[in-house]
Design a protein around this motif. Sequence first.
Motif, PDB file in Angstrom:
ATOM      1  N   THR A 127      48.723 112.430   5.646  1.00 51.51           N
ATOM      2  CA  THR A 127      48.434 112.282   7.073  1.00 51.51           C
ATOM      3  C   THR A 127      48.469 113.659   7.712  1.00 51.51           C
ATOM      4  O   THR A 127      49.506 114.334   7.697  1.00 51.51           O
ATOM      5  N   ASP A 158      48.279 104.077  10.223  1.00 52.45           N
ATOM      6  CA  ASP A 158      47.040 104.224   9.454  1.00 52.45           C
ATOM      7  C   ASP A 158      47.100 103.479   8.121  1.00 52.45           C
ATOM      8  O   ASP A 158      46.100 102.920   7.659  1.00 52.45           O
ATOM      9  N   GLN A 211      44.207 109.500  11.187  1.00 48.91           N
ATOM     10  CA  GLN A 211      44.564 110.819  10.685  1.00 48.91           C
ATOM     11  C   GLN A 211      44.842 110.875   9.192  1.00 48.91           C
ATOM     12  O   GLN A 211      45.299 111.891   8.692  1.00 48.91           O
ATOM     13  N   THR A 212      44.635 109.774   8.495  1.00 48.73           N
ATOM     14  CA  THR A 212      45.147 109.707   7.129  1.00 48.73           C
ATOM     15  C   THR A 212      44.034 109.713   6.078  1.00 48.73           C
ATOM     16  O   THR A 212      42.991 109.104   6.270  1.00 48.73           O
ATOM     17  N   THR A 239      53.451 112.309  13.594  1.00 47.74           N
ATOM     18  CA  THR A 239      52.776 112.162  12.297  1.00 47.74           C
ATOM     19  C   THR A 239      53.314 110.963  11.520  1.00 47.74           C
ATOM     20  O   THR A 239      52.541 110.236  10.885  1.00 47.74           O
ATOM     21  N   HIS A 295      51.055 107.928  10.353  1.00 47.08           N
ATOM     22  CA  HIS A 295      50.978 107.559   8.943  1.00 47.08           C
ATOM     23  C   HIS A 295      51.222 106.062   8.748  1.00 47.08           C
ATOM     24  O   HIS A 295      50.492 105.381   8.027  1.00 47.08           O
TER      25      HIS A 295
END
Lengths: 166, 126, 339
Positions: C191, C224, C10-11, C217, C221
Amino acid sequence: MAGFTGPEDTSRLKKQFDHSKKQYEQEKYQKIAQKHVPKASIFRNSLNAFLMGGLICAVAQALFNLISSAGFTVKEANTIVAVIMIFLGAFLTGIGIYDSIAKVGGAGAMVPITGFANSIVAPAMEFKKEGYIFGIGARMFSTAGPVLVYGIVTSIIVGLIAFTIM
Amino acid sequence: MKLKEVNKVSLLWAFLIGGAICLAGQLIMDLTPYEISTGHVLVGYVTLGALASALGLYQPLVDIGGAGATIPLSGFGHGLVQGVLSSIKNQGIMGVFMGGIAANAAGIAAAVIFGYIMAVLFNPKG
Amino acid sequence: MFEIKKVGKQTIKFANPPVILETSSIVGPKEGEGPLKDTFDYIADDMYFGEKSWERAERKFLEEAVKIVLNKRKQTSQDIDFLLAGDLLNQIISSNFAASTLGIPFFGLYGACSTMYEAIILASVLIDGGFAQKVIAATSSHYATSERQFRYPTEQAVQRPLTAQWTVTGAGAMLLGTPDQGEGPVVTFATVGRAVDAGAKDPMDMGSAMAPAAVDTIIAHLEDTGRRVEDYDLVITGDLGSVGRSIAIELANINGYDLSKNFNDCGILIFNPSQDTHAGGSGCACSAVVTCGYIMKALREKKYKRILGIGTGALMSVTSIQRQETIPAIGHAVAIENV
């Protein structure tokens, strides 16, 4: 068409499974979250509601005593008291005091007829910018409307039953 | 002097009965889930007041508590039902429809007119 | 040919980290009495801000925040490539009006109270992608407009529960630019959050609804980027409030991360407990004014080297609440560093 039922069934089962899994996770989370939610002191809230509600009713009773001693009948005095209390509730809402009274008094400020007046003035004032007809006119009854509806409906049902029995 | 004594006692009873009715409302707010809002409590009070009045349970409360029973919103439900019941005697079926509002016309009119005036005169303070 | 700047699930890792050139924050009177009062650029005397309605006041807050950031950097609206803005009112009307006055090419965003961080991420993407040189991210919120839209009229007799939060009145704006334009803290990672529906339903308890999204999240983060919580001087969420913060610490702990040391929340910082807001501040402006005020000040003074900010938003509508639907939530994280 046996060939078609197979995959359909599994996808339905999977959907059900995913759904209950999500529900389970959500319920598990709600249990965790609940531990962190601060609880208001029910004792203090109740005491405040009792004192505030009692005070408002005692003021109304004092008005009632005053008015009936001036020679009005009980029915007349009750009506006059209700009108005065509604005025007070509406006025205190207008000058921005009633919400502070309710913050302390809770139900003690909401349940008396002064609170009913507040529930009319507060939205009417807030939505004045939307005009005098659909702002004030319509919004006045956002809470008062349901109260009138259920009060009148209940009383008419009671009346119909009483009428049939009599 | 006797009247003064009566008046003093009536204040106490109004305080106690009115306070108790409001206390019950607070308990409903605090002990039920968040979905039960002020609106639910007010509608509940007027309905319960009407039903209690129909069963003859509310009048005794008014006899003891005076304004303590009439000023809470349950008293409005009581007023509606008593209005209906008393006008059935004179007007029959029409009384069912007219009695409730007729008996409370002043209160309803006051709520509308004072609500309107205050909303026109004042603005919310936030 | 393409250099993909995404890392992990997601980052986004910015190749040329955009610089935060300037920020501005402007708040209402209640926030101006709070502990962060010295970090704001302007404190309005009253909630109407000289306008005839609260909605117009909110619009003006947003406009003024953008104007302050332009003035500070001696720019005009013509110098700005894009304005990314959003707010809480229906159809983000405050931002639409502010944008129409400012005349900057405009993207309207809605991420509820996470909008500021959504805007910072997209502004950084535009800049690092080479689509813009200068972008302004801005959001606003207003206590009275939010109360009226989402809850009760302000003068209504209600008792707010202890989980309730106080919508911050004000607006924040951030001018981001390409690295060649000046010194300042930079945006290194972003993120992007997933909408998380934890089944919360109570509109007076946003902290419970948003905490799982924030933690989701934060964990994404850290996974990632390979960073640890300790790599940040401060991990700060937008408006979880005291309830949401304590839930977030427990959730992180369950997942093996320790947030108890350097983790705080803008909604907790902005008000004193004596200001009687219950669980703290909330609203788009909450994370915006604290990030653009207090946090940027601390970064510029080198008090912090590296922070992770997470804008948190409860994605509900008035209709969904009335129908007693659940409240999904989202958290967008941005790593801001002095390099």
